[in-house]
Every structure is written in C-alpha cells, then in structure tokens.
Write a protein that holds these residues in place. Sequence first.
Motif, PDB file in Angstrom:
ATOM      1  N   ASP A 137      -7.416  -7.103   0.518  1.00 18.50           N
ATOM      2  CA  ASP A 137      -6.316  -6.549  -0.272  1.00 18.50           C
ATOM      3  C   ASP A 137      -6.825  -5.998  -1.598  1.00 18.50           C
ATOM      4  OD1 ASP A 137      -4.434  -7.301   1.642  1.00 18.50           O
ATOM      5  OD2 ASP A 137      -3.906  -9.165   0.610  1.00 18.50           O
TER       6      ASP A 137
ATOM      7  N   ASP B 140      -8.701  -2.784  -0.968  1.00 14.39           N
ATOM      8  CA  ASP B 140      -7.799  -1.727  -0.529  1.00 14.39           C
ATOM      9  C   ASP B 140      -7.015  -1.133  -1.700  1.00 14.39           C
ATOM     10  OD1 ASP B 140      -8.564  -1.919   2.093  1.00 14.39           O
ATOM     11  OD2 ASP B 140      -6.693  -2.814   2.810  1.00 14.39           O
TER      12      ASP B 140
ATOM     13  N   ARG C 192       0.827  -1.200   0.000  1.00 18.14           N
ATOM     14  CA  ARG C 192       0.000   0.000   0.000  1.00 18.14           C
ATOM     15  C   ARG C 192       0.869   1.260   0.000  1.00 18.14           C
ATOM     16  NH1 ARG C 192      -2.174  -4.322   2.012  1.00 18.14           N
ATOM     17  NH2 ARG C 192      -4.439  -4.684   2.130  1.00 18.14           N
TER      18      ARG C 192
ATOM     19  N   VAL D  94      -1.069 -10.044  -3.380  1.00 19.64           N
ATOM     20  CA  VAL D  94      -2.470  -9.685  -3.129  1.00 19.64           C
ATOM     21  C   VAL D  94      -3.194 -10.974  -2.749  1.00 19.64           C
ATOM     22  CG1 VAL D  94      -4.532  -8.610  -4.075  1.00 19.64           C
ATOM     23  CG2 VAL D  94      -2.275  -7.818  -4.808  1.00 19.64           C
TER      24      VAL D  94
END
Length: 221
Positions: A192, A195, A165, A187
């Motif tokens: 995930d 996000d 991130r 991922v």
Amino acid sequence: MNNQEILSHIDHTLLKPFSTWEQIAEICNDAIENKTASVCIPPSFVKPVKEAYGDKLTICTVIGFPLGYNTTATKVFETKEAVKEGAAEIDMVINIGALKDGKYDFVQNEIAEIKKAVGDNILKVIVETCFLTEEEKIKICELVTAAGADFIKTSTGFGTAGATREDIRLFKEHIGPNVKMKAAGGVKTKEDLVDFLELGCERIGTSSAVSMLKGGEAQGY
C-alpha cells in the motif's frame, strides 16, 4: 523503492483520544530514528513535544479534527495556537456538511482563512472522501486549489473508510499544479505504501509505517 525513501514521505501519526505522553514520546523517537517527514499528533501535545525535541523533528497537528464542523473562528484560533506552540504543518478538516450543501464559497474561504493563519507553514486539507460523492470530490479539489492550500488529504482515519487508489487518481486529475496529495487511513501494508507513493502521493499518514517496514502488521490509523 527502499525503506528510507518510503519513510521520508511518512507523517508518523498518533491521534487516538487516549494517547499518553509515553506513547507520543515513543513515536517522536521513532520519527527521529527513522527520519520520517513529520510526527502528526494532537494539538495538546504540540508544545510539550517542541519543548522536549526542539528542531529534531517536524511537528504536524490536526485542526477541527475529526469531524470538521467547528466554526471557522475556532479553527483559525486553533491554528494560530498550534503554529505559535511549534507546529510546522497543519492538517485541517473541512466542513463536510457545508460542502454537501453546496456552500462552496464558505468552504473555500474557510480554507483560505486557515492558510492565512498558517502563513509560510504547510496546510493539508482533509476532505474525508468516504462521505463524498465523486462530484463532491472533484469540487473540493477545485476549492482546495483555489484557496491556496499546500495539500489535499483523503481522510481522518476516523471515518467509515480511508484512502483508496481510485480517489488518489481522481485527485490527480483535478487538483492544481501546486497542490500535493496525502493518503491517510487504511494504509495497511508495504505494498500500500509503495502504491500510494507511485500514484503520486507526497505524504502518507499512518501510525504503522515503521512496524510494517520491519515486517510487522498495521496497528490502526
């Protein structure tokens, strides 16, 4: 964000060196059924997938993969062949050593040459963030933008780590307005996926999105 919205941003990926036609056909069928953005497959499968599926799906393939240190001429040739055989999207790996040596003109020119070979198709530039310092990540954002690429992509999935991130936030600060972002590698959950999309990624490369969204576990890349 519902499952179909997520799937529309997925490059459904199978790049293992021992991938078989049966496995490639399975992810192609999954991609069609689940309306993923593309399938991302090895170059040797581009032509047979195009012949088998035509325009039922979008074909993405990889160039200079996974290490990036092929010569520019080799990468350009690979790209032209892939486009001729049916690839609509190209994910290329930069020459990481050249970036770390400060050969910025070389890196930018190589990306630009491959973009020229891609033409009106999409070029995603894999920068392999796990091997880069923050300064190098910022610099490659500038080079990808200046070279006219369509996307910056975090990782091959074959390095020591995948997308984070923090790297996506850094990209967002330093890429130009015409460059989109793709997260790949690492991922592992639906959280995930959500996000990374909410952070601004247009694409996510994974072999596991379909199974994750059906309640299963991540299977690899």
